[in-house]
Design an enzyme around this catalytic site. Structure first.
Site, PDB file in Angstrom:
ATOM      1  N   HIS A   1     -12.243  32.633  87.812  1.00  0.00           N
ATOM      2  CA  HIS A   1     -10.567  33.673  86.617  1.00  0.00           C
ATOM      3  C   HIS A   1     -11.866  34.766  85.786  1.00  0.00           C
ATOM      4  CE1 HIS A   1      -7.295  33.034  84.246  1.00  0.00           C
ATOM      5  NE2 HIS A   1      -7.977  32.879  83.320  1.00  0.00           N
TER       6      HIS A   1
ATOM      7  N   SER B   1      -4.035  35.954  82.697  1.00  0.00           N
ATOM      8  CA  SER B   1      -4.238  34.960  82.153  1.00  0.00           C
ATOM      9  C   SER B   1      -3.015  34.479  81.630  1.00  0.00           C
ATOM     10  CB  SER B   1      -5.464  34.373  81.840  1.00  0.00           C
ATOM     11  OG  SER B   1      -5.620  32.825  81.371  1.00  0.00           O
TER      12      SER B   1
ATOM     13  N   GLU C   1      -9.925  29.922  91.000  1.00  0.00           N
ATOM     14  CA  GLU C   1     -10.147  30.006  89.610  1.00  0.00           C
ATOM     15  C   GLU C   1     -11.280  29.088  88.218  1.00  0.00           C
ATOM     16  OE1 GLU C   1      -8.008  32.138  88.124  1.00  0.00           O
ATOM     17  OE2 GLU C   1      -5.992  32.634  89.596  1.00  0.00           O
TER      18      GLU C   1
END
Length: 496
Positions: free
Chosen positions: A403, A184, A311
Site C-alpha cells: 500500500h 486509498s 496492499e
C-alpha cells in the site's frame, strides 16, 4: 500574480519552468460558527495574498515524515495548491489530487505529493486539504434543519472542485477538462464524487489507486459518535460536540480506536479500527458507491483503476495489524468480516506454506483493496463506462508492492528521502526512475485525453513493474483463480 474570485495571489518564483502557488483558501475556516457545517465561500481579501507556503493541516494526531503536523489553533485548513507550467500554450488539462490517510490523517503538504513532475507532462496540478476525522466525517446529531450534514470532508472536496471550475483558467488550466485522482481514502472519496449529484459536471475522469471499500452505514457512524463523545466527556449532541475542542475529539477518537483494537468483540473495528469514512446517508451520498457505479450513475466519467499486489503488508510493517497468529484468530477474523465459507481454506491452498498471519494479510488486502478495485472496474465497464485497469507489482530486490508504494512513482517523486521506506529503503535505481516516468506519463495521458497508453477494458491489465507487462492474468497470484474465490462476497455498507 493571479486573480481569483476571492482576491489576488502570489506564488513562488518559477523553478524549472513550473510555478507553485500554495495554501490558497477555497472556503472559510470550518470552525466557530462554521463548525460541522457545509463549507462556505471564502470572504474576499484585499491586496495580494502571499501563497508561497502550504496551508495548515486539518486536526489530527499523526506525524508523518517530511510533512507538517497539526497545530491546535490553526483554523484556515481548507486550502489548495497549484503547480502549473510557467508559459502554457493554451488551456491545459487539470489534475486534482485527494490525499489518503484513513479519513483521519495526512495532508496535501506531503513531499511525495509535490506536483512538479506531473505538471511537466503538460498538466495543471491541484492538491488540497479537507476536513478529516470527526471534523470531516463524524456523525453530528442534527437539529432538524440540516445544520450538520454528514460527509463534510466530501463536501469540502466539492467546494474545492467548484473553486477549480471558477478559477483554474487564471493558472492556465481548462475548467472543462478536470480529472480527480486519489489513493486509498482519497481514491474512495473520488469514487464517491463520481456518484454524488452535487459533484456532477465538475470533472470528466477519475484515477483511483487502492480504493478501499465499503462505506459506513449510518448506524455505525452514530455508534462511533456515541463512543467518541463519551471518551471526550460530552453528550452526543450537536451543541455539546461543537463545544468540544478539536484536540479533545482527536484524543477521544484515538482512545476509542485503541479500545477497538484491543477488544475482540468490536467486530470489524477490532481488525481495522478506522472510525471514520464516507457514510451512505441516503442524501449527500445516496448509497454504497460500488452499487451506484454498477447502476450507471457515473457511466459518462472515464475511470483509471490501480491497486498494489501486496496492499496490507504495509500495515503489518508499521504495526497497524491485529495479531493473527493462530487459525482460531484467522477464522474469527473471517467470521467478523462476513467472508464466504471456505475462503480461508481456499487461500491456504492458493498460498501453500503461508501461516495464519500471512493468510490474514493476503485476505484483508484483497478484501479492502484488491477485489474492491477490480469490482469497481467491472461495475463501471458493465454499466457502459470506459475503464482502464492496472496493478502495481514492483518487487525488485525483494521489495514488497505494498500500500502507498505506487504513489511516489505516479507523482514522479521517488527521489524524495521521505518515501524511501515506502519504496524499499534503498536509493532508487535507473529502472525505478524509468518506471516513475512511465507512470507519470500515463496519468498525464489519461488526464489529457482519457488514454493512459493501453487498451480500455478489464481484460488487458497494465502491470507496473521493472519492466512493465500487460496481461489478462498479471498478478502475483493467478488473477482468475483468485477472483473466483470472491464471487460469493457482496460489498455492503459496514454496520459493525
Amino acid at each position: 500574480m493571479y486573480r481569483t474570485t476571492s482576491g489576488r495571489v502570489r506564488g513562488r518564483a518559477p523553478a524549472d519552468g513550473i510555478v507553485a502557488v500554495l495554501g490558497v483558501p477555497y472556503a472559510e475556516p470550518p470552525f466557530g460558527e462554521n463548525r460541522f457545517r457545509a463549507p462556505r465561500p471564502r470572504t474576499p481579501w484585499s491586496g495580494v495574498r502571499d501563497c508561497t507556503e502550504f496551508g495548515p493541516v486539518a486536526p489530527q494526531s499523526a506525524e508523518l515524515p517530511g510533512a507538517p503536523s497539526w497545530s491546535p489553533g490553526d483554523e484556515d485548513v481548507l486550502t489548495l495548491n497549484i503547480w502549473a507550467p510557467e508559459a502554457a500554450p493554451g488551456p491545459l488539462p487539470v489534475l486534482v489530487w485527494l490525499h489518503g490517510g484513513a479519513y483521519t490523517f495526512g495532508s496535501s503538504a506531503q513531499p511525495d505529493f509535490d506536483g512538479t513532475a506531473p505538471a511537466r507532462t503538460g498538466l495543471v496540478v491541484v492538491t488540497l486539504n479537507y476536513r478529516l476525522g470527526f471534523e470531516g466525517f463524524g456523525h453530528v446529531p442534527d437539529d432538524g434543519r440540516g445544520a450538520f450534514p454528514p460527509n463534510r470532508g466530501l463536501l469540502d472536496q466539492i467546494a474545492a472542485l467548484e473553486w477549480v471550475r471558477d478559477n483554474i483558467a487564471a493558472f492556465g488550466g481548462a475548467p472543462d477538462n478536470v480529472t480527480v485522482a486519489g489513493q486509498s481514502a482519497g481514491a474512495t472519496a473520488a469514487v464517491c464524487l463520481m456518484v454524488m449529484d452535487a459533484a456532477r459536471g465538475l470533472f470528466r475522469r477519475v484515477i483511483a489507486h487502492s480504493a478501499v471499500g465499503s462505506c459506513f452505514a449510518p448506524e455505525l457512524a452514530e455508534r462511533v459518535t456515541e463512543r467518541v463523545a463519551a471518551a471526550a466527556g460530552v453528550p452526543a449532541t450537536g451543541p455539546a460536540l461543537a463545544g468540544a475542542s478539536p484536540q479533545a475529539l482527536v484524543r477521544a477518537a484515538d482512545a476509542v480506536a485503541e479500545e477497538c483494537r484491543t477488544d475482540p468483540g468490536a467486530g470489524s473495528l477490532h481488525w481495522d479500527p478506522v472510525l471514520y469514512g464516507p457514510v451512505a446517508d441516503g442524501h449527500v451520498l445516496r448509497g454504497e458507491p460500488l452499487d451506484l457505479v454498477a447502476a450507471g450513475a457515473a457511466r459518462d466519467i472515464g475511470l483509471l483503476v490501480c491497486h498494489t499486489t501486496e496492499e496490507y503488508w504495509l500495515m503489518d510493517a508499521v504495526g497497524a495489524v491485529s495479531d493473527v497468529a493462530t487459525d482460531e484468530r484467522l477464522h474469527r477474523f473471517a467470521a467478523d468480516l462476513g467472508l464466504p465459507a471456505g475462503l480461508v481454506e481456499e487461500y491456504r491452498a492458493l498460498l501453500p506454506g503461508a501461516g495464519p498471519h500471512e493468510l490474514h494479510l493476503a485476505l484483508y488486502g484483497d478484501l479492502l483493496f484488491g477485489e474492491y478495485s477490480s469490482r469497481l472496474a467491472d461495475a463501471h465497464e458493465a454499466a457502459g463506462g470506459r475503464v482502464f485497469l492496472s496493478r502495481f507489482d514492483r518487487k525488485d530486490a525483494g521489495v514488497r508492492a505494498w500500500h502507498c508504494a505506487d504513489v511516489p512513482f505516479a507523482f514522479g517523486n521517488v527521489d524524495e528521502e521521505c518515501v524511501r521506506f515506502l519504496i524499499g529503503g534503498a536509493e532508487p535505481g535507473a529502472g525505478d526512475r524509468a518506471l516513475a516516468r512511465r507512470m507519470t506519463a500515463a496519468w498525464g495521458g489519461f488526464a489529457t485525453s482519457g488514454d493512459p497508453g493501453w487498451r480500455p477494458g478489464t481484460r488487458d491489465i497494465r502491470v507496473w513493474g521493472t519492466p512493465d507487462r500487460t496481461a489478462a492474468s498479471g498478478h502475483w497470484r493467478d488473477v482468475e483463480a483468485l477472483r473466483a474465490l470472491w464471487a460469493a462476497y457482496t460489498y455492503r455498507p459496514v454496520r459493525s
